[in-house]
Design a protein around this motif. Structure first.
Motif, PDB file in Angstrom:
ATOM      1  N   ALA A   1      36.014  78.241  94.895  1.00  0.00           N
ATOM      2  CA  ALA A   1      34.983  78.379  93.871  1.00  0.00           C
ATOM      3  C   ALA A   1      33.961  79.426  94.263  1.00  0.00           C
ATOM      4  O   ALA A   1      33.878  79.852  95.418  1.00  0.00           O
ATOM      5  N   GLU A   2      33.175  79.842  93.284  1.00  0.00           N
ATOM      6  CA  GLU A   2      32.091  80.770  93.539  1.00  0.00           C
ATOM      7  C   GLU A   2      31.094  80.154  94.525  1.00  0.00           C
ATOM      8  O   GLU A   2      30.895  78.931  94.512  1.00  0.00           O
ATOM      9  N   PRO A   3      30.461  80.963  95.372  1.00  0.00           N
ATOM     10  CA  PRO A   3      29.463  80.412  96.293  1.00  0.00           C
ATOM     11  C   PRO A   3      28.404  79.571  95.596  1.00  0.00           C
ATOM     12  O   PRO A   3      27.960  78.557  96.139  1.00  0.00           O
ATOM     13  N   SER A   4      27.995  79.961  94.403  1.00  0.00           N
ATOM     14  CA  SER A   4      26.990  79.178  93.674  1.00  0.00           C
ATOM     15  C   SER A   4      27.504  77.783  93.338  1.00  0.00           C
ATOM     16  O   SER A   4      26.740  76.803  93.366  1.00  0.00           O
ATOM     17  N   VAL A   5      28.782  77.668  93.038  1.00  0.00           N
ATOM     18  CA  VAL A   5      29.383  76.362  92.742  1.00  0.00           C
ATOM     19  C   VAL A   5      29.396  75.495  93.995  1.00  0.00           C
ATOM     20  O   VAL A   5      29.101  74.295  93.941  1.00  0.00           O
ATOM     21  N   VAL A   6      29.722  76.099  95.129  1.00  0.00           N
ATOM     22  CA  VAL A   6      29.727  75.360  96.395  1.00  0.00           C
ATOM     23  C   VAL A   6      28.319  74.867  96.718  1.00  0.00           C
ATOM     24  O   VAL A   6      28.121  73.721  97.151  1.00  0.00           O
ATOM     25  N   ARG A   7      27.326  75.702  96.485  1.00  0.00           N
ATOM     26  CA  ARG A   7      25.933  75.298  96.712  1.00  0.00           C
ATOM     27  C   ARG A   7      25.551  74.131  95.822  1.00  0.00           C
ATOM     28  O   ARG A   7      24.918  73.163  96.270  1.00  0.00           O
ATOM     29  N   ALA A   8      25.927  74.203  94.562  1.00  0.00           N
ATOM     30  CA  ALA A   8      25.597  73.130  93.622  1.00  0.00           C
ATOM     31  C   ALA A   8      26.258  71.819  94.035  1.00  0.00           C
ATOM     32  O   ALA A   8      25.640  70.746  93.961  1.00  0.00           O
ATOM     33  N   ALA A   9      27.505  71.873  94.472  1.00  0.00           N
ATOM     34  CA  ALA A   9      28.205  70.676  94.916  1.00  0.00           C
ATOM     35  C   ALA A   9      27.535  70.068  96.139  1.00  0.00           C
ATOM     36  O   ALA A   9      27.411  68.838  96.262  1.00  0.00           O
ATOM     37  N   PHE A  10      27.103  70.920  97.048  1.00  0.00           N
ATOM     38  CA  PHE A  10      26.409  70.466  98.254  1.00  0.00           C
ATOM     39  C   PHE A  10      25.142  69.701  97.874  1.00  0.00           C
ATOM     40  O   PHE A  10      24.884  68.595  98.370  1.00  0.00           O
ATOM     41  N   VAL A  11      24.341  70.275  96.988  1.00  0.00           N
ATOM     42  CA  VAL A  11      23.089  69.640  96.564  1.00  0.00           C
ATOM     43  C   VAL A  11      23.358  68.318  95.865  1.00  0.00           C
ATOM     44  O   VAL A  11      22.691  67.302  96.125  1.00  0.00           O
TER      45      VAL A  11
ATOM     46  N   ARG B   1      26.656  69.494  86.144  1.00  0.00           N
ATOM     47  CA  ARG B   1      28.035  69.769  85.693  1.00  0.00           C
ATOM     48  C   ARG B   1      29.012  69.781  86.865  1.00  0.00           C
ATOM     49  O   ARG B   1      30.097  69.193  86.782  1.00  0.00           O
ATOM     50  N   ILE B   2      28.641  70.436  87.949  1.00  0.00           N
ATOM     51  CA  ILE B   2      29.513  70.475  89.119  1.00  0.00           C
ATOM     52  C   ILE B   2      29.652  69.073  89.712  1.00  0.00           C
ATOM     53  O   ILE B   2      30.747  68.662  90.127  1.00  0.00           O
ATOM     54  N   GLY B   3      28.573  68.321  89.736  1.00  0.00           N
ATOM     55  CA  GLY B   3      28.647  66.944  90.215  1.00  0.00           C
ATOM     56  C   GLY B   3      29.545  66.085  89.341  1.00  0.00           C
ATOM     57  O   GLY B   3      30.284  65.227  89.847  1.00  0.00           O
ATOM     58  N   GLY B   4      29.502  66.331  88.031  1.00  0.00           N
ATOM     59  CA  GLY B   4      30.386  65.592  87.125  1.00  0.00           C
ATOM     60  C   GLY B   4      31.844  65.873  87.413  1.00  0.00           C
ATOM     61  O   GLY B   4      32.698  64.969  87.322  1.00  0.00           O
TER      62      GLY B   4
ATOM     63  N   GLY C   1      29.335  59.013  93.187  1.00  0.00           N
ATOM     64  CA  GLY C   1      28.070  58.419  93.566  1.00  0.00           C
ATOM     65  C   GLY C   1      27.913  58.113  95.041  1.00  0.00           C
ATOM     66  O   GLY C   1      26.869  57.595  95.462  1.00  0.00           O
ATOM     67  N   ARG C   2      28.910  58.402  95.847  1.00  0.00           N
ATOM     68  CA  ARG C   2      28.833  58.066  97.280  1.00  0.00           C
ATOM     69  C   ARG C   2      29.459  59.176  98.132  1.00  0.00           C
ATOM     70  O   ARG C   2      30.209  58.920  99.061  1.00  0.00           O
ATOM     71  N   TRP C   3      29.131  60.394  97.809  1.00  0.00           N
ATOM     72  CA  TRP C   3      29.663  61.520  98.559  1.00  0.00           C
ATOM     73  C   TRP C   3      28.918  61.707  99.867  1.00  0.00           C
ATOM     74  O   TRP C   3      27.715  61.493  99.965  1.00  0.00           O
ATOM     75  N   ARG C   4      29.663  62.124 100.888  1.00  0.00           N
ATOM     76  CA  ARG C   4      29.091  62.416 102.201  1.00  0.00           C
ATOM     77  C   ARG C   4      29.567  63.790 102.648  1.00  0.00           C
ATOM     78  O   ARG C   4      30.707  64.169 102.382  1.00  0.00           O
ATOM     79  N   LEU C   5      28.685  64.504 103.323  1.00  0.00           N
ATOM     80  CA  LEU C   5      29.082  65.772 103.906  1.00  0.00           C
ATOM     81  C   LEU C   5      29.960  65.481 105.107  1.00  0.00           C
ATOM     82  O   LEU C   5      29.621  64.670 105.964  1.00  0.00           O
ATOM     83  N   ARG C   6      31.097  66.141 105.158  1.00  0.00           N
ATOM     84  CA  ARG C   6      32.054  65.901 106.237  1.00  0.00           C
ATOM     85  C   ARG C   6      32.106  67.126 107.139  1.00  0.00           C
ATOM     86  O   ARG C   6      32.486  68.215 106.695  1.00  0.00           O
TER      87      ARG C   6
ATOM     88  N   LEU D   1      45.135  75.385  90.276  1.00  0.00           N
ATOM     89  CA  LEU D   1      44.967  75.138  88.848  1.00  0.00           C
ATOM     90  C   LEU D   1      43.534  75.502  88.469  1.00  0.00           C
ATOM     91  O   LEU D   1      42.580  75.005  89.081  1.00  0.00           O
ATOM     92  N   VAL D   2      43.374  76.360  87.483  1.00  0.00           N
ATOM     93  CA  VAL D   2      42.040  76.784  87.058  1.00  0.00           C
ATOM     94  C   VAL D   2      41.291  75.620  86.415  1.00  0.00           C
ATOM     95  O   VAL D   2      41.833  74.903  85.562  1.00  0.00           O
ATOM     96  N   GLN D   3      40.051  75.433  86.840  1.00  0.00           N
ATOM     97  CA  GLN D   3      39.194  74.368  86.313  1.00  0.00           C
ATOM     98  C   GLN D   3      37.991  74.974  85.591  1.00  0.00           C
ATOM     99  O   GLN D   3      37.068  75.493  86.240  1.00  0.00           O
ATOM    100  N   PRO D   4      37.958  74.937  84.263  1.00  0.00           N
ATOM    101  CA  PRO D   4      36.810  75.495  83.540  1.00  0.00           C
ATOM    102  C   PRO D   4      35.480  74.869  83.964  1.00  0.00           C
ATOM    103  O   PRO D   4      34.443  75.542  83.939  1.00  0.00           O
ATOM    104  N   ALA D   5      35.492  73.596  84.376  1.00  0.00           N
ATOM    105  CA  ALA D   5      34.255  72.926  84.781  1.00  0.00           C
ATOM    106  C   ALA D   5      33.665  73.524  86.049  1.00  0.00           C
ATOM    107  O   ALA D   5      32.482  73.331  86.341  1.00  0.00           O
ATOM    108  N   LEU D   6      34.479  74.271  86.812  1.00  0.00           N
ATOM    109  CA  LEU D   6      33.997  74.908  88.040  1.00  0.00           C
ATOM    110  C   LEU D   6      33.523  76.337  87.804  1.00  0.00           C
ATOM    111  O   LEU D   6      33.363  77.097  88.759  1.00  0.00           O
ATOM    112  N   ARG D   7      33.283  76.698  86.557  1.00  0.00           N
ATOM    113  CA  ARG D   7      32.796  78.043  86.266  1.00  0.00           C
ATOM    114  C   ARG D   7      31.384  78.219  86.827  1.00  0.00           C
ATOM    115  O   ARG D   7      30.655  77.244  87.059  1.00  0.00           O
ATOM    116  N   ASP D   8      31.021  79.458  87.031  1.00  0.00           N
ATOM    117  CA  ASP D   8      29.697  79.791  87.542  1.00  0.00           C
ATOM    118  C   ASP D   8      28.631  79.398  86.531  1.00  0.00           C
ATOM    119  O   ASP D   8      28.925  79.119  85.359  1.00  0.00           O
TER     120      ASP D   8
END
Length: 203
Positions: free
Chosen positions: A142-152, A123-126, A180-185, A71-78
């Protein structure tokens, strides 16, 4: 069990040196080939209860090729790169060197007239923090930039960390937890196929 979100970086639409800001080109031949090579490891992620993708052509094509029917998510745009959209970093640096320096130095600025890096990460965190499931699995291409933003965002790292995260096409980042409590898995690596004959060094 908790919520698990796996982000899959879209396959390539160009070589690394030819990457363009806010790129909307489809997968190139190398991208299609890499999807085929990675399918065995990535297709099982499609068993997730919820499957999403960024609105870019290459993200949608990657998700479809892996059988996710996302499902396309506009919030995950670059990130919106304003007047730099469609240009490479080298091209912009040649045209507006001072603006590029300001953009790299301060995540709150947007000299290109688009979206500041800090706003993009937020935005990505939201999007992460408003996932509807409290338990289960989600996969998003998602775009690599989106993945980077989520990681940060997930690690609550300084925005400048964004520039130190290298996300390759079809790589994955798994996050677990909730708002508010995300962990890298860290997932277990896939086991290689057994050798058909004994391995002899040097042969």
């Amino acid at each position: 069990m908790g919520l698990r979100v796996t982000l899959v970086a879209a396959a390539r639409s160009s070589s690394l040196l030819a990457e363009r800001f806010d790129d909307d080109r489809p997968l190139d031949a190398a991208g299609w080939y890499e999807v085929q090579c990675a399918a065995e490891a990535l297709v099982p992620l499609g068993a997730a209860e919820l499957r999403y993708c960024s609105p870019t052509p290459r993200s949608r094509a990657t998700g479809e090729a892996l059988g996710y029917a996302p499902l396309v998510q506009p919030a995950l745009r670059d990130c919106d790169m304003g007047r730099w959209r469609g240009l490479t970093l080298a091209e912009v640096a040649a045209l507006e060197p001072a603006a590029v320096d300001a953009w790299l130095a301060d995540p709150r600025t947007a000299p290109h007239g688009g979206e500041p890096l800090l706003a993009f990460i937020t935005r990505i965190g939201g999007w992460l923090d408003t996932r509807p499931a409290e338990d289960g699995a989600i996969v998003a291409v998602a775009e690599p930039s989106v993945v980077r933003a989520a990681f940060v965002y997930a690690l609550k790292a300084p925005p400048a960390t964004y520039w130190n995260v290298d996300v390759r096409p079809l790589s994955t980042v798994a996050l677990s937890g909730g708002p508010g409590r995300w962990r890298l898995r860290l997932e277990a690596a896939a086991q290689p196929a057994p050798l058909t004959r004994p391995y002899t060094p040097g042969l």
